[in-house]
Design an enzyme around this catalytic site. Structure first.
Site, PDB file in Angstrom:
ATOM      1  N   ALA A 132      -6.625  -5.563  -6.335  1.00 16.07           N
ATOM      2  CA  ALA A 132      -7.137  -4.978  -7.837  1.00 16.07           C
ATOM      3  C   ALA A 132      -7.840  -4.136  -7.722  1.00 16.07           C
ATOM      4  O   ALA A 132      -8.785  -3.730  -7.003  1.00 16.07           O
ATOM      5  CB  ALA A 132      -7.730  -5.741  -8.487  1.00 16.07           C
ATOM      6  N   ASP A 163      -1.584   0.840 -14.441  1.00 17.37           N
ATOM      7  CA  ASP A 163       0.037   2.499 -14.718  1.00 17.37           C
ATOM      8  C   ASP A 163       0.653   1.765 -14.242  1.00 17.37           C
ATOM      9  O   ASP A 163       1.635   2.721 -15.587  1.00 17.37           O
ATOM     10  CB  ASP A 163      -0.561   2.901 -13.340  1.00 17.37           C
ATOM     11  CG  ASP A 163      -1.191   2.053 -12.224  1.00 17.37           C
ATOM     12  OD1 ASP A 163      -1.302   0.973 -12.735  1.00 17.37           O
ATOM     13  OD2 ASP A 163      -0.481   2.419 -11.075  1.00 17.37           O
ATOM     14  N   ARG A 174      -2.273 -10.272  -5.198  1.00 15.38           N
ATOM     15  CA  ARG A 174      -2.509  -8.614  -6.356  1.00 15.38           C
ATOM     16  C   ARG A 174      -4.011  -8.220  -5.381  1.00 15.38           C
ATOM     17  O   ARG A 174      -4.907  -9.342  -4.260  1.00 15.38           O
ATOM     18  CB  ARG A 174      -3.221  -9.305  -7.432  1.00 15.38           C
ATOM     19  CG  ARG A 174      -3.740  -8.039  -8.160  1.00 15.38           C
ATOM     20  CD  ARG A 174      -4.537  -8.225  -8.920  1.00 15.38           C
ATOM     21  NE  ARG A 174      -5.025  -7.193  -9.887  1.00 15.38           N
ATOM     22  CZ  ARG A 174      -5.603  -7.488 -10.549  1.00 15.38           C
ATOM     23  NH1 ARG A 174      -6.448  -7.915 -11.552  1.00 15.38           N
ATOM     24  NH2 ARG A 174      -6.237  -5.595 -11.269  1.00 15.38           N
ATOM     25  N   VAL A 210      -6.363  -1.025 -10.648  1.00 15.39           N
ATOM     26  CA  VAL A 210      -7.112  -0.654 -11.504  1.00 15.39           C
ATOM     27  C   VAL A 210      -6.339  -1.326 -12.414  1.00 15.39           C
ATOM     28  O   VAL A 210      -6.340  -2.838 -12.287  1.00 15.39           O
ATOM     29  CB  VAL A 210      -5.535   0.853 -12.468  1.00 15.39           C
ATOM     30  CG1 VAL A 210      -5.012   0.762 -13.278  1.00 15.39           C
ATOM     31  CG2 VAL A 210      -5.300   1.679 -10.714  1.00 15.39           C
ATOM     32  N   ASN A 238       5.121  -2.730  -7.221  1.00 13.75           N
ATOM     33  CA  ASN A 238       3.575  -2.839  -6.100  1.00 13.75           C
ATOM     34  C   ASN A 238       3.444  -0.751  -5.900  1.00 13.75           C
ATOM     35  O   ASN A 238       4.477  -0.144  -5.416  1.00 13.75           O
ATOM     36  CB  ASN A 238       3.986  -3.344  -4.000  1.00 13.75           C
ATOM     37  CG  ASN A 238       3.323  -2.278  -3.302  1.00 13.75           C
ATOM     38  OD1 ASN A 238       3.865  -2.032  -1.820  1.00 13.75           O
ATOM     39  ND2 ASN A 238       2.075  -1.920  -3.146  1.00 13.75           N
ATOM     40  N   LEU A 262      -9.122   7.899   6.831  1.00 20.77           N
ATOM     41  CA  LEU A 262      -9.501   8.032   8.039  1.00 20.77           C
ATOM     42  C   LEU A 262      -9.302   9.233   8.652  1.00 20.77           C
ATOM     43  O   LEU A 262      -8.554  10.558   7.799  1.00 20.77           O
ATOM     44  CB  LEU A 262      -7.896   6.776   8.626  1.00 20.77           C
ATOM     45  CG  LEU A 262      -8.081   5.624   7.882  1.00 20.77           C
ATOM     46  CD1 LEU A 262      -5.804   5.416   8.326  1.00 20.77           C
ATOM     47  CD2 LEU A 262      -7.935   4.778   8.161  1.00 20.77           C
ATOM     48  N   GLY A 292      -3.312  11.300   6.406  1.00 20.83           N
ATOM     49  CA  GLY A 292      -2.963  12.542   6.648  1.00 20.83           C
ATOM     50  C   GLY A 292      -1.497  12.670   7.054  1.00 20.83           C
ATOM     51  O   GLY A 292      -0.658  13.764   7.113  1.00 20.83           O
ATOM     52  N   CYS A 294      -0.113  -3.887  -3.042  1.00 22.08           N
ATOM     53  CA  CYS A 294       0.550  -5.684  -3.242  1.00 22.08           C
ATOM     54  C   CYS A 294       1.643  -5.959  -2.785  1.00 22.08           C
ATOM     55  O   CYS A 294       2.225  -5.671  -1.941  1.00 22.08           O
ATOM     56  CB  CYS A 294       0.811  -6.112  -5.054  1.00 22.08           C
ATOM     57  SG  CYS A 294      -0.526  -5.077  -6.134  1.00 22.08           S
TER      58      CYS A 294
END
Length: 561
Positions: free
Chosen positions: A51, A97, A49, A53, A75, A256, A364, A2
């Site tokens: 979205a 969360d 935001r 969760v 964030n 990716l 990664g 966010c």
């Protein structure tokens, strides 16, 4: 992922200041909100935001009935929020969360709250009852945050520096905008005027320490001691756990896939765990490059092996050069290797946003720094020197690879997840004997490769594929991306301009035309802000004049490429 923004003690009209928050609208394309703070007319929050969760209660600043005096803007993702709720029997009102942060703060205070969070985060927490403002950022700075603090105690905070550069304030002197240090929290006293006073800035976690949230983790028991088989098993357990906990999302997950070791291990583990958890869709993987690029060829092999739905984004030098200025604006950096590597990641992120419905993107990042994956580690004078440089790179990630990964994905409203930077995984790996972590038999990241040997998770030829810099691997072997860029810059910058570099740019003076060109673009958009990075990224222990692996005498491309 966010965008957060806040002001404390603004002397100017808030409605005018709020236009600055729109400069980070790309970070949260789903909704935005501005909210003034009751009782403090010069303070406000801005929030964009994305979205991921709790679709219903996801707007911020987050406030709950139990703590009407607390305001939270953050964030990030807290991967152990369910375990913490259960362990401390918190009565939560939402499925967010981040709500667990309010309960932890109320029980234990800011420092313990930060140490118990397993995740990536940048937060602003306001406690109007005790007149305190708190800032905090995760260990590696995976989530970004900048702050501006004037001598007359006006504080402004934003996910990206671009949301602060045009903030107006009553001082005539330009005010420094600084990246908030990763792994730290800061405490401010809040005055009745809304102005603040910094009273404490402290580190809550270091990358070499086992995190205090380790007991609130589902990884299970690890083997003891440093016998090779036990270590390899622990690496696999912790890595798989790092990927599993990052499956927390209501939006589609993708990955990716450059075809290198790191992204291949992430993608393969992700596909395996997605099947175990019965995700209702196949995992999409994405690579970018010229058709004959080493990365594109390798990524095809991995995608076929793991059974992902694979997309190849074709990339021409012309498209890359055209995107350069946009990329530098999003990055807020002029570091040479960062800019080079960001172009491909920016273009593949653009494709993902426009052509697919994947929003949460695994990658990664962090593995090279953690596992001594850069080719120059072959020249480390001793295992101790290699281990120390690995820790240095980890601490500097927020200025380089982590910055690149965040900004290029956030530019297109995607959320990045980086399992290699999981706290428990990194702390364990860095605790291993120095001799175990060095390149071996002429191969970097030998221990990591060895841990996954014989499992058929990814093809053997990929498991043992040599390191290829992302910015080089995505273009043809006939001509590297860095060489293409240097040819382009040759027509843009002349020798006499470069001769004036030291006078024009005394901090981090560019020594090449390419470096000068990036700096010129950076200064056009962010004049006088070069201190956002302390130094250029450059290999150690060898007399390197360019960050590209392909310029090093120890570089050997794969024989089959």
């Amino acid at each position: 992922m966010c965008g957060i923004w806040a002001l404390y003690g603004s002397d100017e009209c808030l409605s005018v200041q709020c236009t600055n928050a729109m400069k980070i609208a790309h970070r949260g394309p789903d909704a935005f909100r501005f909210e003034n703070v009751n009782g403090f007319t010069s303070c406000c929050f801005g929030f964009h935001r994305l979205a991921i969760v709790d679709q219903l209660h996801g707007m911020q600043p987050l406030r709950v009935k139990n703590f009407p005096y607390l305001w939270l803007c953050y964030n990030g993702e807290i991967y152990n929020h369910k375990q913490l709720r259960e362990a401390f029997e918190f009565d939560c009102q939402t499925k967010m969360d981040g709500e667990v942060m309010l309960h932890l703060y109320d029980c234990f205070g800011i420092e313990k709250m930060a140490t118990l969070l397993d995740g990536v985060f940048a937060f602003i927490l306001l406690d109007t009852a005790n007149r305190k403002v708190f800032l905090g950022r995760d260990t590696y700075g995976v989530r970004p945050m900048f702050r501006l603090l004037t001598d007359n105690n006006f504080l402004a905070v934003c996910s990206e520096a671009k949301g602060l550069t045009q903030i107006t304030h009553s001082m005539s002197e330009p005010v420094k905008i600084t990246p908030f240090p990763p792994g730290h929290f800061e405490v401010f006293d809040l005055k009745p005027s809304g102005k603040v006073k910094s009273i404490k800035l402290d580190r809550f976690h270091s990358c070499t320490d086992e995190p205090l949230h380790a007991p609130y983790d589902n990884a299970g028991e690890l083997g003891k001691g440093f016998a090779l088989e036990a270590v390899k098993a622990n690496i696999r357990i912790l890595f798989e756990n790092a990927v599993r906990k990052r499956l927390m999302a209501h939006r589609r997950i993708g990955c990716l896939l450059s075809g290198g070791l790191d992204s291949s291990l992430v993608a393969a583990t992700l596909v395996k765990l997605a099947k175990e958890q019965e995700l209702q869709y196949p995992i999409q993987t994405f690579s970018i490059g010229a058709e004959d690029s080493p990365d594109a060829i390798a990524a095809r092999k991995v995608a076929a092996h793991i059974g992902s739905t694979h997309f190849e984004v074709n990339f021409t030098p012309e498209e890359g050069i055209k995107a350069l200025e946009e990329v530098i604006v999003h990055l807020e950096s002029y570091d040479i290797t960062t800019v080079r590597a960001s172009v491909g990641m920016y273009l593949v992120s653009k494709f993902i946003r426009e052509k697919t419905n994947s929003v949460v993107i695994f990658s990664g990042e962090g593995s090279d720094e953690l596992t001594q994956g850069y080719i120059y580690f072959h020249k480390a004078p001793s295992p101790k020197a290699g281990a120390e440089d690995s820790v240095r790179l980890m601490k500097e990630l927020y200025m380089f690879d982590v910055l690149r990964a965040d900004r290029t994905t956030a530019a297109h409203g995607l959320e990045l997840r980086v399992p290699f930077l999981d706290h428990r995984f990194t702390a364990y790996y860095l605790s291993l004997p120095e001799e175990m972590r060095v390149p071996k038999d002429g191969v970097e990241k030998h221990l990591l490769r060895e841990a996954f040997r014989g499992l058929n998770l990814i093809p053997d030829e990929i498991l043992w594929r040599r390191k290829e810099a992302f910015s080089d691997g995505m273009t043809s072997t006939k001509k590297s991306w860095y060489a293409i860029l240097q040819d382009h810059v040759e027509s843009e910058i002349n020798d006499s301009q470069l001769e004036k570099a030291a006078k024009l740019y005394p901090h981090n003076t560019p020594t090449t035309k390419e470096g000068f060109y990036y700096r010129q673009v950076f200064e056009k958009h962010y004049p006088g802000r070069s201190e956002w990075i302390s130094h250029y990224w450059m290999p150690r222990w060898i007399k390197a004049t360019d960050p590209s692996a392909r310029t090093l005498s120890i570089y050997k491309p794969d024989k089959d490429e």
